[in-house]
Design a protein around this motif. Structure first.
Motif, PDB file in Angstrom:
ATOM      1  N   CYS A   7       0.819  -1.221   0.000  1.00 12.67           N
ATOM      2  CA  CYS A   7       0.000   0.000   0.000  1.00 12.67           C
ATOM      3  C   CYS A   7       0.849   1.266   0.000  1.00 12.67           C
ATOM      4  O   CYS A   7       1.973   1.292   0.506  1.00 12.67           O
ATOM      5  CB  CYS A   7      -0.869   0.050   1.245  1.00 12.67           C
ATOM      6  N   ILE A   8       0.261   2.307  -0.542  1.00 12.41           N
ATOM      7  CA  ILE A   8       0.723   3.656  -0.235  1.00 12.41           C
ATOM      8  C   ILE A   8      -0.130   4.133   0.937  1.00 12.41           C
ATOM      9  O   ILE A   8      -1.363   4.208   0.825  1.00 12.41           O
ATOM     10  CB  ILE A   8       0.596   4.586  -1.455  1.00 12.41           C
ATOM     11  N   ILE A   9       0.521   4.345   2.074  1.00  8.31           N
ATOM     12  CA  ILE A   9      -0.211   4.766   3.271  1.00  8.31           C
ATOM     13  C   ILE A   9       0.061   6.247   3.515  1.00  8.31           C
ATOM     14  O   ILE A   9       1.218   6.678   3.491  1.00  8.31           O
ATOM     15  CB  ILE A   9       0.204   3.944   4.518  1.00  8.31           C
ATOM     16  N   GLY A  10      -0.995   6.998   3.722  1.00  5.32           N
ATOM     17  CA  GLY A  10      -0.857   8.434   3.963  1.00  5.32           C
ATOM     18  C   GLY A  10      -1.285   8.788   5.380  1.00  5.32           C
ATOM     19  O   GLY A  10      -2.401   8.476   5.786  1.00  5.32           O
ATOM     20  N   ALA A  31       3.510  -0.925   4.196  1.00  5.45           N
ATOM     21  CA  ALA A  31       3.967  -0.043   3.109  1.00  5.45           C
ATOM     22  C   ALA A  31       5.443  -0.262   2.766  1.00  5.45           C
ATOM     23  O   ALA A  31       6.061   0.594   2.125  1.00  5.45           O
ATOM     24  CB  ALA A  31       3.706   1.434   3.458  1.00  5.45           C
ATOM     25  N   LEU A  65      -0.895  13.850  -1.325  1.00  5.09           N
ATOM     26  CA  LEU A  65      -0.941  12.612  -0.520  1.00  5.09           C
ATOM     27  C   LEU A  65      -2.254  11.877  -0.765  1.00  5.09           C
ATOM     28  O   LEU A  65      -2.269  10.674  -1.035  1.00  5.09           O
ATOM     29  CB  LEU A  65      -0.762  12.980   0.949  1.00  5.09           C
ATOM     30  N   ARG A  68      -2.860   9.785  -3.899  1.00  5.78           N
ATOM     31  CA  ARG A  68      -2.065   8.558  -4.081  1.00  5.78           C
ATOM     32  C   ARG A  68      -2.317   7.481  -3.021  1.00  5.78           C
ATOM     33  O   ARG A  68      -2.008   6.306  -3.256  1.00  5.78           O
ATOM     34  CB  ARG A  68      -0.566   8.918  -4.037  1.00  5.78           C
ATOM     35  N   ALA A  69      -2.846   7.850  -1.847  1.00  3.72           N
ATOM     36  CA  ALA A  69      -2.885   6.904  -0.723  1.00  3.72           C
ATOM     37  C   ALA A  69      -4.027   5.890  -0.843  1.00  3.72           C
ATOM     38  O   ALA A  69      -5.187   6.259  -1.026  1.00  3.72           O
ATOM     39  CB  ALA A  69      -2.996   7.664   0.595  1.00  3.72           C
ATOM     40  N   VAL A  72      -5.522   5.746   4.383  1.00  2.00           N
ATOM     41  CA  VAL A  72      -5.265   7.060   4.989  1.00  2.00           C
ATOM     42  C   VAL A  72      -5.499   6.978   6.499  1.00  2.00           C
ATOM     43  O   VAL A  72      -6.560   6.524   6.944  1.00  2.00           O
ATOM     44  CB  VAL A  72      -6.169   8.159   4.378  1.00  2.00           C
TER      45      VAL A  72
END
Lengths: 287, 287
Positions: A7-10, A31, A65, A68-69, A72
């Motif tokens: 994952c992309i985590i924000g 991530a 952010l 892309r996340a 979140v």
């Protein structure tokens, strides 16, 4: 949802709790094959987290952010969270999973139940871990290991998303994860957390002699450590949850008044029985 | 007084505090060339202390101890101490130095000022260290290092005896030693110790749900650890010091009521200022 490693985590808000969440996510490998992003209006927190290798990218504005996340983590005070969601609802990535850490859940859950974008999912949560110290620089003092975590799922939450978040929470080191309603959360937290902060504050408020600690044996220090509180945040939590909190203060005042009356009237036997019952109940709470 | 290494030291009462005093005296080498004696009506505590090498000799009756001891550490509840001194005044060795650990000093100091045998000296003291656990078996959990110790000397105390006891206290590991009057001690202890125990007890008393700890994040646990109290002892301390304690409860209730009113009326700015002042005051107490 894709595996959490990918994952992309924000993280939105890199204060004490945002920083501690970032650190725990980094340590547990979430991530790891993706990215750990954070946004905060305070660029010094972002720079410290970048320099420490805790996050991969930092943003002073949340747009880049959010778009892309996949996941979140909103680490904001309740009122900031509500205005953030209102203003940024359009910016989240399609299908993103969102969670938060706010200490009062009623208003947030009601707002998300009604206004959350159809394709998003928002699992409201409350990690029961904090510190009297504040800010990103102190986030390493915020130890998650074995701590309680409360989730107050919305009716619309997907079961698989709740399981996903629970697994991540355990991976971050937390102990018991409890699911309950927002109302039940707010009633219980009013007791275990807010009432305790009010009591600690009143204990300090009522004695101006700061040298009194020469007469301290640990009890006073333990009872008032949390009086070193973040005043704006606790003001918000107290007022946001005032109805439950006021009822808890009343409940406590009643017991306090009754114990006071027993001392006043010198009823040693009744007082001793009451204290013995208190001791037994408190021991059960350890079990 | 002879050097403390050469003394025969007698500990009267081998409960939590008596045991902890014995352990600390043993560790610091006091009575190393003399003897460490203890008496208690509970022979199992004596046997455990003998088996562990903490004391040299144990007695279920105090006579044989009192006739030999150069220094006597009375580790008794206030009422037991007063009746003990009344009954055993004739049994102390000529010129013995006596000290105690009782948590309320007014009545003891008044009685000793008036009735102490001419050749004896009695330095009233209060080690500010304890544990919610009780009994000799738990005395190793009672850590003296860096803790506060209060002395409330009598008018008749010899300066050299006060110095002697102070030196011994520091040797046992305690930190700050404060000399004050019995009345001042009782007023301040009513706040730092007794009020805190009353508050912890009221917090447990007012909530029957022992599962509430699933919603605990540390504050509740910290504020109520001391609710696992020794009910007979604390009943005695509360009632013995009731006038100071009731005044402290009233003082606390006033601050609590004012904070409650600010929450109730939603005066966020005033509440935040008050909490910020509390935070500042508590930080000063650490300094």
């Amino acid at each position: 949802m894709k595996p959490v490693e990918e994952c992309i985590i924000g993280i939105v808000g890199l204060g004490l709790m945002g920083g501690a969440v970032a650190l725990a996510l980094r340590k547990c490998g979430a991530a790891g094959k993706g990215k750990l992003l954070a946004c905060d209006t305070d660029s010094s927190a972002l720079n410290a987290a970048l320099a420490g290798g805790v996050i991969d990218e930092g943003f002073v504005s949340p747009e880049a952010l959010l778009e892309r996340a996949d996941l979140v983590y909103l680490c904001l005070n309740p009122s900031t969270l509500l205005s953030f969601m209102k203003a940024r609802m359009g910016s989240f990535k399609n299908g993103a999973l969102i969670t938060d850490i706010a200490g009062v859940k009623g208003a947030i859950c009601a707002a998300m139940e009604e206004t959350l974008r159809e394709d998003l999912d928002f699992i409201p949560g409350h990690p029961m871990a904090g510190s009297e110290k504040g800010g990103y620089a102190c986030s390493m003092y915020c130890d998650f290991r074995g701590k309680n975590y409360i989730l107050t799922p919305l009716k619309r939450n997907k079961g698989e998303h709740i399981d996903y978040i629970k697994k991540l929470i355990r991976r971050m080191g937390f102990g018991k994860v409890t699911e309950t309603s927002a109302a039940e959360h707010d009633r219980k937290i009013a007791f275990t957390s807010q009432l305790c902060h009010v009591i600690a504050a009143a204990l300090i408020d009522c004695e101006a002699d700061t040298n009194i600690t020469s007469f301290g044996g640990g009890s006073f220090e333990d009872l008032t450590r949390i009086a070193m509180l973040n005043a704006p945040m606790w003001t918000e939590l107290f007022i946001e949850n005032s109805s439950a909190l006021l009822s808890r203060i009343g409940q406590f005042e009643k017991s306090l008044g009754e114990i006071k009356a027993l001392v006043e009237s010198g009823q040693a036997r009744v007082l001793e029985e009451r204290l013995a019952a208190v001791r037994e109940r408190r021991l059960l709470m350890n079990a």
